[in-house]
Design a protein around this motif. Structure first.
Motif, PDB file in Angstrom:
ATOM      1  N   UNK A 177       0.805  -1.222   0.000  1.00 44.20           N
ATOM      2  CA  UNK A 177       0.000   0.000   0.000  1.00 44.20           C
ATOM      3  C   UNK A 177       0.847   1.286   0.000  1.00 44.20           C
ATOM      4  N   UNK A 178       1.935   1.367   0.753  1.00 44.69           N
ATOM      5  CA  UNK A 178       2.731   2.600   0.730  1.00 44.69           C
ATOM      6  C   UNK A 178       3.368   2.895  -0.641  1.00 44.69           C
ATOM      7  N   UNK A 179       3.488   1.862  -1.470  1.00 45.33           N
ATOM      8  CA  UNK A 179       4.189   2.017  -2.748  1.00 45.33           C
ATOM      9  C   UNK A 179       3.264   2.304  -3.927  1.00 45.33           C
ATOM     10  N   UNK A 180       1.962   2.317  -3.691  1.00 48.81           N
ATOM     11  CA  UNK A 180       1.010   2.558  -4.768  1.00 48.81           C
ATOM     12  C   UNK A 180       0.147   3.766  -4.417  1.00 48.81           C
ATOM     13  N   UNK A 181      -0.615   4.234  -5.391  1.00 52.40           N
ATOM     14  CA  UNK A 181      -1.476   5.392  -5.150  1.00 52.40           C
ATOM     15  C   UNK A 181      -2.824   4.997  -4.543  1.00 52.40           C
ATOM     16  N   UNK A 182      -3.308   3.842  -4.936  1.00 46.67           N
ATOM     17  CA  UNK A 182      -4.635   3.412  -4.509  1.00 46.67           C
ATOM     18  C   UNK A 182      -4.699   1.897  -4.585  1.00 46.67           C
ATOM     19  N   UNK A 183      -5.480   1.293  -3.688  1.00 43.13           N
ATOM     20  CA  UNK A 183      -5.605  -0.168  -3.704  1.00 43.13           C
ATOM     21  C   UNK A 183      -7.032  -0.572  -3.399  1.00 43.13           C
ATOM     22  N   UNK A 184      -7.530  -1.516  -4.173  1.00 42.94           N
ATOM     23  CA  UNK A 184      -8.813  -2.141  -3.873  1.00 42.94           C
ATOM     24  C   UNK A 184      -8.556  -3.375  -3.019  1.00 42.94           C
ATOM     25  N   UNK A 185      -9.060  -3.373  -1.788  1.00 43.11           N
ATOM     26  CA  UNK A 185      -8.695  -4.415  -0.821  1.00 43.11           C
ATOM     27  C   UNK A 185      -9.954  -4.996  -0.187  1.00 43.11           C
ATOM     28  N   UNK A 186      -9.999  -6.320  -0.042  1.00 42.83           N
ATOM     29  CA  UNK A 186     -11.121  -6.950   0.665  1.00 42.83           C
ATOM     30  C   UNK A 186     -10.993  -6.697   2.165  1.00 42.83           C
ATOM     31  N   UNK A 187     -12.141  -6.658   2.837  1.00 43.04           N
ATOM     32  CA  UNK A 187     -12.200  -6.239   4.227  1.00 43.04           C
ATOM     33  C   UNK A 187     -11.388  -7.071   5.196  1.00 43.04           C
ATOM     34  N   UNK A 188     -11.198  -8.355   4.916  1.00 40.30           N
ATOM     35  CA  UNK A 188     -10.456  -9.190   5.861  1.00 40.30           C
ATOM     36  C   UNK A 188      -9.009  -8.731   6.003  1.00 40.30           C
ATOM     37  N   UNK A 189      -8.376  -8.332   4.882  1.00 40.29           N
ATOM     38  CA  UNK A 189      -6.993  -7.864   4.944  1.00 40.29           C
ATOM     39  C   UNK A 189      -6.909  -6.497   5.641  1.00 40.29           C
ATOM     40  N   UNK A 190      -7.928  -5.682   5.439  1.00 30.47           N
ATOM     41  CA  UNK A 190      -7.967  -4.370   6.082  1.00 30.47           C
ATOM     42  C   UNK A 190      -8.039  -4.520   7.603  1.00 30.47           C
ATOM     43  N   UNK A 191      -8.927  -5.373   8.068  1.00 32.17           N
ATOM     44  CA  UNK A 191      -9.069  -5.587   9.511  1.00 32.17           C
ATOM     45  C   UNK A 191      -7.799  -6.178  10.108  1.00 32.17           C
ATOM     46  N   UNK A 192      -7.180  -7.083   9.373  1.00 25.97           N
ATOM     47  CA  UNK A 192      -5.957  -7.719   9.857  1.00 25.97           C
ATOM     48  C   UNK A 192      -4.841  -6.686  10.029  1.00 25.97           C
ATOM     49  N   UNK A 193      -4.913  -5.617   9.215  1.00 24.52           N
ATOM     50  CA  UNK A 193      -3.905  -4.556   9.302  1.00 24.52           C
ATOM     51  C   UNK A 193      -4.259  -3.512  10.355  1.00 24.52           C
ATOM     52  N   UNK A 194      -5.391  -3.682  11.021  1.00 26.46           N
ATOM     53  CA  UNK A 194      -5.790  -2.745  12.059  1.00 26.46           C
ATOM     54  C   UNK A 194      -6.529  -1.529  11.543  1.00 26.46           C
ATOM     55  N   UNK A 195      -6.946  -1.558  10.262  1.00 30.12           N
ATOM     56  CA  UNK A 195      -7.715  -0.462   9.689  1.00 30.12           C
ATOM     57  C   UNK A 195      -9.201  -0.797   9.743  1.00 30.12           C
ATOM     58  N   UNK A 233     -12.718  -0.562   7.411  1.00 31.23           N
ATOM     59  CA  UNK A 233     -13.213  -0.317   6.061  1.00 31.23           C
ATOM     60  C   UNK A 233     -14.136   0.894   6.011  1.00 31.23           C
ATOM     61  N   UNK A 234     -15.043   0.998   6.976  1.00 32.28           N
ATOM     62  CA  UNK A 234     -16.032   2.069   6.927  1.00 32.28           C
ATOM     63  C   UNK A 234     -15.450   3.443   7.244  1.00 32.28           C
ATOM     64  N   UNK A 235     -14.297   3.494   7.927  1.00 30.38           N
ATOM     65  CA  UNK A 235     -13.722   4.783   8.325  1.00 30.38           C
ATOM     66  C   UNK A 235     -12.499   5.176   7.495  1.00 30.38           C
ATOM     67  N   UNK A 236     -11.705   4.198   7.100  1.00 30.49           N
ATOM     68  CA  UNK A 236     -10.447   4.495   6.415  1.00 30.49           C
ATOM     69  C   UNK A 236     -10.539   4.404   4.895  1.00 30.49           C
ATOM     70  N   UNK A 237     -11.595   3.805   4.384  1.00 28.36           N
ATOM     71  CA  UNK A 237     -11.719   3.654   2.924  1.00 28.36           C
ATOM     72  C   UNK A 237     -12.140   4.970   2.274  1.00 28.36           C
ATOM     73  N   UNK A 238     -11.606   5.222   1.091  1.00 23.31           N
ATOM     74  CA  UNK A 238     -12.017   6.389   0.300  1.00 23.31           C
ATOM     75  C   UNK A 238     -13.311   6.093  -0.453  1.00 23.31           C
ATOM     76  N   UNK A 239     -13.590   4.835  -0.663  1.00 31.38           N
ATOM     77  CA  UNK A 239     -14.859   4.382  -1.253  1.00 31.38           C
ATOM     78  C   UNK A 239     -15.069   2.950  -0.806  1.00 31.38           C
ATOM     79  N   UNK A 240     -16.326   2.528  -0.749  1.00 30.78           N
ATOM     80  CA  UNK A 240     -16.630   1.205  -0.210  1.00 30.78           C
ATOM     81  C   UNK A 240     -17.721   0.521  -1.020  1.00 30.78           C
TER      82      UNK A 240
END
Length: 296
Positions: free
Chosen positions: A217-235, A237-244
Motif C-alpha cells: 500500500x505505501x508504494x502505490x497510489x490506490x488499492x482495492x482491498x477486501x475487508x479481511x486484509x484491512x481488519x488484519x492490518x488494524x484499519x 473499512x467504513x472509516x479508512x476507505x475512500x470508497x466502499x
C-alpha cells in the motif's frame, strides 16, 4: 478289647479328617471371597463413576485470522461447548493453503471465502466444494490509500492495485466504477481490466495476490482491498476507505464451505448453525462497527 481299639482308631481318624477339612475350608474361604470381590467391585466403581455426558464431536475448521478466525473463536468459547462441538481452529494466511487443506482432507470445513471465489477456485483446481447459505458475513471491498485523503486527489496515471482472483478483482473494479474512475462494459461478470471502456485519469491497474495488498500500500497510489486484509492490518473499512462496496452485494458474503458430498456431516451442519446464531450476529456488530456486516 480289639473291637474297642478299632472303634477308637476310626473315631480318631474321623475327628482328624473333620479338623483338616475345617482348616482347609477356613483357609480357602477368604481367597474365594477375594476373587468375588475382585470381579464385582471394579464394575461397581465404574458404574458409580460413569457420567451420561456425551463425548464432544471434534471438527477441524480452516480460517483466515481476521475476521473469520475471531468470529469462530467466539463460537468456540461461547456456543460450541453447550452444543457438544469441539472446534479445532486452523489458521491460514492465504486463501490457496486453506482450500488445499480442504481438498487434501487436512480440515473438515473452512470459513473464509464467498461463493464466486469458491466456484472459480474449484474449477481451476478440479474439485467441487459446497457452500452453505444463507451466508455468515460480508467483508466489504474498499479503496485505500496511504498518500491521498480523497479520490479527487488521485493523480493521472495513478498506480492502482486490485486482487488477482477474478471474483474479488470484479468487486474492486465495480467500486472503482461507482467512484467514477473507470467505466466497465455492461453485463460482464466477472469483469476484468480488459473490460474497461473508459478511464478518465488513465489509471494503471495491477493485479496482485490479496495478501500483498496491505504490504504494498505505501508504494502505490490506490488499492482495492477486501475487508479481511484491512481488519488484519488494524484499519477499518467504513472509516479508512475512500470508497466502499455496497452492503447489498451479499453474493460476496463469506460462509462455511466443505467438500461436495460432506455437506450432510452433522458436525459441519452444527458448525454452520452456530455461526448463523443471533449471538454471532450481535458479536459482529459490536466488534467490527460496520467494517464487517452480518447477513440476516
Amino acid at each position: 478289647m480289639n473291637t474297642i481299639n478299632i472303634n477308637r482308631r476310626f473315631f480318631v481318624i474321623a475327628i482328624t479328617s473333620f479338623a483338616a477339612s475345617t482348616v482347609f475350608a477356613s483357609c480357602s474361604s477368604p481367597q474365594n471371597n477375594s476373587a468375588v470381590n475382585t470381579n464385582v467391585n471394579p464394575s461397581a466403581t465404574t458404574a458409580a463413576n460413569t457420567t451420561t455426558t456425551p463425548a464432544k464431536e471434534k471438527i477441524k475448521v480452516g480460517v483466515t485470522p481476521v475476521p473469520a478466525g475471531e468470529i469462530l473463536e467466539f463460537v468456540k468459547k461461547n456456543l460450541a461447548p453447550e452444543a457438544g462441538l469441539d472446534i479445532e481452529i486452523v489458521t491460514f494466511n492465504d486463501f490457496v493453503q486453506n482450500n488445499t487443506a480442504l481438498k487434501d482432507g487436512v480440515i473438515d470445513a473452512n470459513y473464509f471465502q464467498h461463493i464466486p471465489f469458491m466456484e472459480d477456485y474449484g474449477k481451476k483446481h478440479n474439485f467441487e466444494m459446497y457452500a452453505f447459505t444463507p451466508q455468515i458475513h460480508l467483508n466489504p471491498v474498499g479503496l485505500f490509500s496511504k498518500k491521498y485523503k480523497s479520490l479527487k486527489d488521485v493523480p493521472n496515471k495513478a498506480l492502482v492495485t486490485i486482487p488477482d482472483d477474478p471474483s474479488n478483482a470484479h468487486r474492486a473494479l465495480k467500486v472503482l466504477e461507482s467512484s467514477g474512475l473507470i467505466k466497465l462494459k455492461e453485463n460482464v461478470h466477472p469483469a476484468s481490466p480488459k473490460d474497461i471502456i473508459a478511464n478518465t485519469k488513465n489509471i494503471q491497474i495491477k493485479e496482485i495476490p490479496g495478501a500483498q495488498a496491505i504490504p504494498s500500500l505505501p508504494d502505490v497510489d490506490l488499492a482495492g482491498v477486501t475487508g479481511n486484509w484491512i481488519l488484519q492490518a488494524g484499519l477499518k473499512t467504513d472509516k479508512d476507505a475512500l470508497a466502499i462496496e455496497s452492503a447489498n452485494e451479499q453474493i460476496y458474503a463469506v460462509t462455511v464451505t466443505t467438500l461436495k458430498g460432506k455437506e450432510t456431516d452433522p458436525r459441519i451442519q452444527k458448525l454452520y448453525k452456530l455461526l448463523r446464531d443471533d449471538k454471532v450476529k450481535q458479536f459482529i456488530r459490536d466488534k467490527y462497527q460496520g467494517s464487517v456486516i452480518p447477513i440476516p
